[in-house]
Motif scaffolding. Sequence first.
Motif, PDB file in Angstrom:
ATOM      1  N   SER A  38       0.742  -1.095   0.073  1.00  0.00           N
ATOM      2  CA  SER A  38      -0.296   0.046   0.221  1.00  0.00           C
ATOM      3  C   SER A  38       0.742   1.275   0.113  1.00  0.00           C
ATOM      4  O   SER A  38       0.771   2.096  -0.916  1.00  0.00           O
ATOM      5  CB  SER A  38      -0.938  -0.072   1.260  1.00  0.00           C
ATOM      6  OG  SER A  38      -1.620   1.260   1.175  1.00  0.00           O
ATOM      7  N   ALA A  39       1.854   1.284   0.815  1.00  0.00           N
ATOM      8  CA  ALA A  39       2.627   2.435   0.988  1.00  0.00           C
ATOM      9  C   ALA A  39       3.740   2.513  -0.220  1.00  0.00           C
ATOM     10  O   ALA A  39       3.617   3.720  -0.757  1.00  0.00           O
ATOM     11  CB  ALA A  39       3.715   2.458   2.162  1.00  0.00           C
ATOM     12  N   GLU A  57      -0.690   4.599  -1.863  1.00  0.00           N
ATOM     13  CA  GLU A  57      -2.185   4.707  -1.418  1.00  0.00           C
ATOM     14  C   GLU A  57      -1.986   5.341  -0.053  1.00  0.00           C
ATOM     15  O   GLU A  57      -3.123   5.468   0.654  1.00  0.00           O
ATOM     16  CB  GLU A  57      -2.673   3.190  -1.107  1.00  0.00           C
ATOM     17  CG  GLU A  57      -2.686   2.470  -2.566  1.00  0.00           C
ATOM     18  CD  GLU A  57      -2.999   1.130  -2.203  1.00  0.00           C
ATOM     19  OE1 GLU A  57      -3.165   0.582  -3.576  1.00  0.00           O
ATOM     20  OE2 GLU A  57      -3.151   0.504  -1.335  1.00  0.00           O
ATOM     21  N   GLU A  58      -1.090   5.693   0.746  1.00  0.00           N
ATOM     22  CA  GLU A  58      -0.865   6.367   1.801  1.00  0.00           C
ATOM     23  C   GLU A  58       0.410   7.077   1.935  1.00  0.00           C
ATOM     24  O   GLU A  58       1.315   6.832   1.194  1.00  0.00           O
ATOM     25  CB  GLU A  58      -0.876   5.305   3.346  1.00  0.00           C
ATOM     26  CG  GLU A  58       0.295   4.230   3.118  1.00  0.00           C
ATOM     27  CD  GLU A  58       0.289   3.184   3.919  1.00  0.00           C
ATOM     28  OE1 GLU A  58       1.125   3.193   4.820  1.00  0.00           O
ATOM     29  OE2 GLU A  58      -0.786   2.229   3.728  1.00  0.00           O
ATOM     30  N   GLU A  59       0.416   8.228   2.815  1.00  0.00           N
ATOM     31  CA  GLU A  59       1.706   9.118   2.798  1.00  0.00           C
ATOM     32  C   GLU A  59       2.820   8.151   3.568  1.00  0.00           C
ATOM     33  O   GLU A  59       2.706   7.470   4.366  1.00  0.00           O
ATOM     34  CB  GLU A  59       1.134  10.267   3.735  1.00  0.00           C
ATOM     35  CG  GLU A  59       0.130  11.073   3.181  1.00  0.00           C
ATOM     36  CD  GLU A  59       0.751  11.888   1.708  1.00  0.00           C
ATOM     37  OE1 GLU A  59       2.215  12.158   1.852  1.00  0.00           O
ATOM     38  OE2 GLU A  59      -0.168  12.034   1.092  1.00  0.00           O
TER      39      GLU A  59
END
Length: 233
Positions: A176-177, A181-183
Amino acid sequence: MCGRFALHSPASLLVDRFAATVHGDAPAPRYNAAPMQTLPVIRFNPETKERRLSPLRWGLVPVWAKDPSGAAKMINARAEGVADRPAFRSAFKKRRCLVPFDAYYEWRKVDGAKIPHAIATDSNGPDAFAGLWEGRKDPDSGEWLHTFTIITTEANDATRAIHDRMPVILPPDRWSAWLGEEEISPDALQAMLSPYPSTHMRVWQVSKDVGSVKNDRADLIDAVDSGPAINPA
């Protein structure tokens, strides 16, 4: 480096494993994927908030390149300079991707001969290489070319006897990272580009037929009788 790999998991398994939707044709099994071929890559679309499994060509072509002729030299990006090298730094910030695989191939030099080996994790796959992608619009035809590269790092204890480099393999908790998808900070991204744990890898010798890109059949991934196996230290 990473110059060949196998991805034989069916499209349905890739969709489930990576929580992605297929865009374009569903990928067919590949047992000897090679540079300059079009292969499935997973990217995150920030507008639709979905992961897409899309066909991209292996061999990065930067957006500023005058032509695509240098793509064959850009199949890998060294982790040590990926954040700063002009060819990769923009993609490292904004266009990261996952490259699904079941195993990859590397050649060990023994008495002047090159002995091919398959290398995989113990997760039963499919797994994911850390990759970068780019899109370049041809100024004459107006057509878009989407390409990718695989990031490499120093080899771990399981693979060092075969080659001093290995592709960066990302476990699922980092997907995800990596996809954006995320900071996440640049330093945290760089920290992801480390060798995969050697105790969770498998290595076996395979047929020399894998050396020819003309060969792409299921038995290429099978182990051949090679005497003592190379095991993680």
